[in-house]
Scaffold this motif. Structure first.
Motif, mmCIF file in Angstrom:
data_model
loop_
_atom_site.group_PDB
_atom_site.id
_atom_site.type_symbol
_atom_site.label_atom_id
_atom_site.label_comp_id
_atom_site.label_asym_id
_atom_site.label_seq_id
_atom_site.Cartn_x
_atom_site.Cartn_y
_atom_site.Cartn_z
ATOM 1 N N SER A 48 0.643 7.766 -25.394
ATOM 2 C CA SER A 48 1.135 7.512 -26.993
ATOM 3 C C SER A 48 0.245 6.795 -27.819
ATOM 4 C CB SER A 48 2.464 6.716 -27.108
ATOM 5 O OG SER A 48 2.431 5.416 -26.863
ATOM 6 N N TYR A 49 -0.814 6.109 -27.436
ATOM 7 C CA TYR A 49 -1.694 5.400 -28.288
ATOM 8 C C TYR A 49 -0.960 4.363 -29.302
ATOM 9 C CZ TYR A 49 -5.159 8.439 -26.266
ATOM 10 O OH TYR A 49 -6.091 9.197 -25.308
ATOM 11 N N GLU A 50 0.237 4.226 -28.799
ATOM 12 C CA GLU A 50 1.110 3.361 -29.913
ATOM 13 C C GLU A 50 0.690 2.122 -30.261
ATOM 14 O OE1 GLU A 50 5.754 1.974 -30.726
ATOM 15 O OE2 GLU A 50 4.942 2.423 -28.635
ATOM 16 N N LYS A 51 -0.075 1.303 -29.393
ATOM 17 C CA LYS A 51 -0.597 -0.030 -29.432
ATOM 18 C C LYS A 51 -2.065 -0.033 -29.456
ATOM 19 C CE LYS A 51 3.512 -1.789 -30.233
ATOM 20 N NZ LYS A 51 4.046 -2.457 -31.407
ATOM 21 N N ALA A 52 -2.685 1.047 -29.390
ATOM 22 C CA ALA A 52 -4.288 0.967 -29.263
ATOM 23 C C ALA A 52 -4.734 0.756 -30.607
ATOM 24 C CB ALA A 52 -4.672 2.670 -29.033
ATOM 25 N N ALA A 53 -5.781 -0.052 -30.608
ATOM 26 C CA ALA A 53 -6.544 -0.374 -31.801
ATOM 27 C C ALA A 53 -6.827 0.790 -32.825
ATOM 28 C CB ALA A 53 -7.636 -1.260 -31.735
ATOM 29 N N THR A 54 -7.277 1.775 -32.101
ATOM 30 C CA THR A 54 -7.546 3.191 -33.091
ATOM 31 C C THR A 54 -6.243 3.682 -33.902
ATOM 32 O OG1 THR A 54 -8.799 3.949 -30.983
ATOM 33 C CG2 THR A 54 -7.886 5.518 -32.565
ATOM 34 N N ALA A 55 -5.040 3.264 -33.344
ATOM 35 C CA ALA A 55 -3.952 3.540 -34.114
ATOM 36 C C ALA A 55 -3.408 2.563 -35.253
ATOM 37 C CB ALA A 55 -2.771 3.871 -33.331
ATOM 38 N N LEU A 56 -3.881 1.488 -34.998
ATOM 39 C CA LEU A 56 -3.398 0.000 -35.670
ATOM 40 C C LEU A 56 -4.492 -0.396 -36.807
ATOM 41 C CD1 LEU A 56 -1.277 -1.654 -33.203
ATOM 42 C CD2 LEU A 56 -0.413 -0.122 -34.709
ATOM 43 N N SER A 57 -5.363 0.536 -36.670
ATOM 44 C CA SER A 57 -6.828 -0.206 -37.581
ATOM 45 C C SER A 57 -6.601 -0.040 -39.103
ATOM 46 C CB SER A 57 -8.065 0.650 -37.024
ATOM 47 O OG SER A 57 -9.127 0.369 -38.007
ATOM 48 N N PHE A 58 -7.253 -0.887 -39.879
ATOM 49 C CA PHE A 58 -7.613 -0.766 -41.412
ATOM 50 C C PHE A 58 -7.930 0.683 -41.589
ATOM 51 C CE2 PHE A 58 -6.913 -3.899 -44.825
ATOM 52 C CZ PHE A 58 -5.678 -4.389 -44.094
ATOM 53 N N SER A 59 -8.733 1.175 -40.603
ATOM 54 C CA SER A 59 -9.530 2.399 -40.701
ATOM 55 C C SER A 59 -10.706 2.493 -41.997
ATOM 56 C CB SER A 59 -8.515 3.596 -40.900
ATOM 57 O OG SER A 59 -9.197 4.978 -40.484
ATOM 58 N N CYS A 60 -11.527 1.494 -41.906
ATOM 59 C CA CYS A 60 -12.399 1.467 -42.869
ATOM 60 C C CYS A 60 -13.657 1.415 -42.510
ATOM 61 C CB CYS A 60 -11.947 0.307 -43.837
ATOM 62 S SG CYS A 60 -10.716 0.336 -45.084
ATOM 63 N N ILE A 61 -14.839 1.559 -43.278
ATOM 64 C CA ILE A 61 -16.002 1.739 -42.823
ATOM 65 C C ILE A 61 -16.812 1.096 -43.826
ATOM 66 C CG2 ILE A 61 -16.643 3.923 -43.738
ATOM 67 C CD1 ILE A 61 -18.388 4.619 -41.236
ATOM 68 N N ARG A 62 -17.798 0.406 -43.451
ATOM 69 C CA ARG A 62 -18.834 -0.329 -44.292
ATOM 70 C C ARG A 62 -20.289 -0.410 -43.731
ATOM 71 N NH1 ARG A 62 -19.179 -6.211 -42.244
ATOM 72 N NH2 ARG A 62 -17.547 -6.391 -40.666
ATOM 73 N N GLN A 63 -21.058 -0.494 -45.016
ATOM 74 C CA GLN A 63 -22.656 -0.813 -44.359
ATOM 75 C C GLN A 63 -23.065 -2.415 -44.520
ATOM 76 O OE1 GLN A 63 -24.162 2.196 -43.978
ATOM 77 N NE2 GLN A 63 -21.945 3.068 -44.659
ATOM 78 N N GLN A 64 -21.984 -3.038 -44.965
ATOM 79 C CA GLN A 64 -22.092 -4.533 -45.478
ATOM 80 C C GLN A 64 -22.251 -5.248 -44.109
ATOM 81 O OE1 GLN A 64 -21.239 -6.351 -49.251
ATOM 82 N NE2 GLN A 64 -20.215 -4.713 -49.539
ATOM 83 N N PHE A 65 -23.340 -5.295 -43.128
ATOM 84 C CA PHE A 65 -23.563 -6.334 -42.078
ATOM 85 C C PHE A 65 -24.828 -6.938 -42.252
ATOM 86 C CE2 PHE A 65 -20.869 -2.778 -40.418
ATOM 87 C CZ PHE A 65 -20.057 -3.436 -39.586
ATOM 88 N N SER A 66 -25.196 -7.805 -41.200
ATOM 89 C CA SER A 66 -26.361 -8.903 -41.540
ATOM 90 C C SER A 66 -27.373 -8.398 -40.824
ATOM 91 C CB SER A 66 -25.751 -10.081 -41.300
ATOM 92 O OG SER A 66 -25.740 -10.313 -40.232
ATOM 93 N N TYR A 163 -11.956 3.658 -47.062
ATOM 94 C CA TYR A 163 -11.173 4.045 -46.359
ATOM 95 C C TYR A 163 -11.610 5.466 -45.863
ATOM 96 C CZ TYR A 163 -7.321 6.521 -44.419
ATOM 97 O OH TYR A 163 -6.040 7.407 -43.409
ATOM 98 N N PHE A 164 -11.290 5.880 -44.461
ATOM 99 C CA PHE A 164 -11.684 7.258 -43.813
ATOM 100 C C PHE A 164 -10.439 7.269 -42.919
ATOM 101 C CE2 PHE A 164 -13.660 4.648 -40.637
ATOM 102 C CZ PHE A 164 -13.529 5.495 -39.368
#
Length: 404
Positions: A48-66, A163-164
């Motif tokens: 069901s993937y009900e509790k997988a991080a894939t399903a519960l994520s904010f689902s955002c992407i960023r380039q701002q890493f160090s 968001y994506f």
């Protein structure tokens, strides 16, 4: 259980992937794209993937890493998301996706963190990211609803950042992998059999009582990654950490899109649309939790998150929570970065663990790299050797300054 088999079709598979969420499914799909002709099995304990991080994520992407490598990984992810149909062979069933580029806004209220943002922006700019540094007056000019008197600096990027639809990307990784012949099994890995010299995994034992032989094992088990590694006699510093999320409706919506704003308190909030926003964070005391612990902390919103976002954005003094949930990070306690590649001694055991909240956006590059290692015995695109297990064995942290 749509798309899942009740039992394996083979006694032995060339690749067994433990965990069928976005990391495991990305790896499986990439194998089908690289001409891999062996048999691939994905074992998923919760179809069901009900509790997988894939399903519960904010689902955002960023380039701002160090670190440049994390930036490159997300740049590939952004390109992949926005060319999903083409990468899936031009299949008309695959939607055309775009990133909702409201961006990320990091806020610094100390000179020390401001210096971190400045150093990170230099790395980001060299990698081609569009990050801009903003003075408090600059923040106020772009976001006049924001209180800035305590701030020193802000860091904002609105290009390929926001968001994506991560669940759709995951769904097509999985569907296309299955259509290309990858077997998906609803079962749980409960043990690994090692060779006499303990230098290879030779079999995978399942909760159903079945056993399948294997050529390569990929540990993509999310928060249970350390548990799976321990079955091969390997210790990795991965544990489940709770992260809390709220969707709220503002009585007075903001007059422009809100970047995913990371407050110095650790609370964060972003645009959803139509006068709704999504906020998140974690308690100051952030222990490991049980794999099945998804209970909300009802005091956290009232005592920390709401006060922080309402102080930063006074319009959020009048909001109504319309939904809430808790998810879990597969948190790498060493350095909050991924662990990838093969184990130096158990050479056919590959890691895909410890993403600490970055997994969804990093999944296209991570699955590709893991498939490259299986097919070619080395990387052909991004070199992920900096994420290999040797740093864990040596206790050598690969520090990423931009962890949310």
């Amino acid at each position: 259980m749509l798309g899942f088999q009740a039992e394996p079709t083979q006694d032995r598979y060339d690749v067994v992937i433990v965990g069928g969420a976005i990391m495991g499914s990305s790896t499986a799909w990439w194998l089908t794209q690289m001409g891999f002709t062996g048999r691939v099995l994905v074992v998923e304990r919760d179809p069901s993937y009900e509790k997988a991080a894939t399903a519960l994520s904010f689902s955002c992407i960023r380039q701002q890493f160090s670190t440049e490598l994390n930036i490159r990984i997300s740049q590939f992810g952004a390109d992949f998301v926005q060319s999903l149909r083409a990468r899936m062979g031009g299949d008309d069933r695959v939607p055309e996706l775009k990133i909702q580029n409201f961006g990320y806004l990091y806020l610094a209220d100390s000179q020390g963190f401001a210096d971190v943002l400045r150093a990170s922006q230099t790395v980001q700019a060299a990698a081609g990211a569009g990050t801009r540094l903003l003075t408090p007056d600059g923040i106020r000019a772009e976001f006049p609803f924001m209180a800035v008197d305590d701030l020193v600096l802000g860091s904002l990027n609105t290009r390929d950042e926001g968001y994506f639809d991560g669940y759709t990307v995951f769904d097509w990784f999985r569907r296309k992998a299955r259509e290309a012949g990858v077997d998906y099994l609803a079962d749980e890995v409960v043990g690994l059999d090692l060779s006499a010299r303990a230098d290879r995994v030779v079999g995978v034992r399942l909760a159903s009582g079945r056993r399948v032989g294997c050529g390569t094992v990929v540990n993509a088990a999310g928060t249970r990654g350390a548990q799976v590694a321990a079955m091969a006699g390997i210790a990795i510093p991965i544990e489940p950490r709770k992260r809390f999320n709220w969707v709220l409706r503002a009585e007075t919506p903001l007059d422009r899109p809100l970047p995913l704003t990371i407050d110095p308190s650790g609370a964060f909030v972003r645009e959803v649309g139509g006068g709704t926003y999504m906020a998140g964070g974690h308690a100051d005391d952030d222990p490991a939790v049980g794999f099945d612990d998804f209970a909300m902390d009802q005091s956290l919103w009232q005592d920390k998150i709401w006060p922080a976002i309402a102080t930063r954005i006074p319009a959020f003094e009048a909001v109504r929570v319309i939904s809430e949930w808790a998810g879990q990070y597969d948190f790498n306690t060493l350095d909050q970065n991924a662990i990838t590649g093969p184990h130096p001694d158990v050479g056919n055991f590959l890691f895909l663990n410890g993403f600490s909240g970055h997994g969804l956006q990093q999944s296209p590059a991570m699955g590709r790299a893991t498939a490259e290692w299986i097919v070619h015995g080395g990387y052909r695109s991004l070199d992920l050797s900096a994420f290999h297990f040797d740093r864990v064995a040596e206790g050598r942290a690969l520090v990423e300054a931009a962890v949310i």
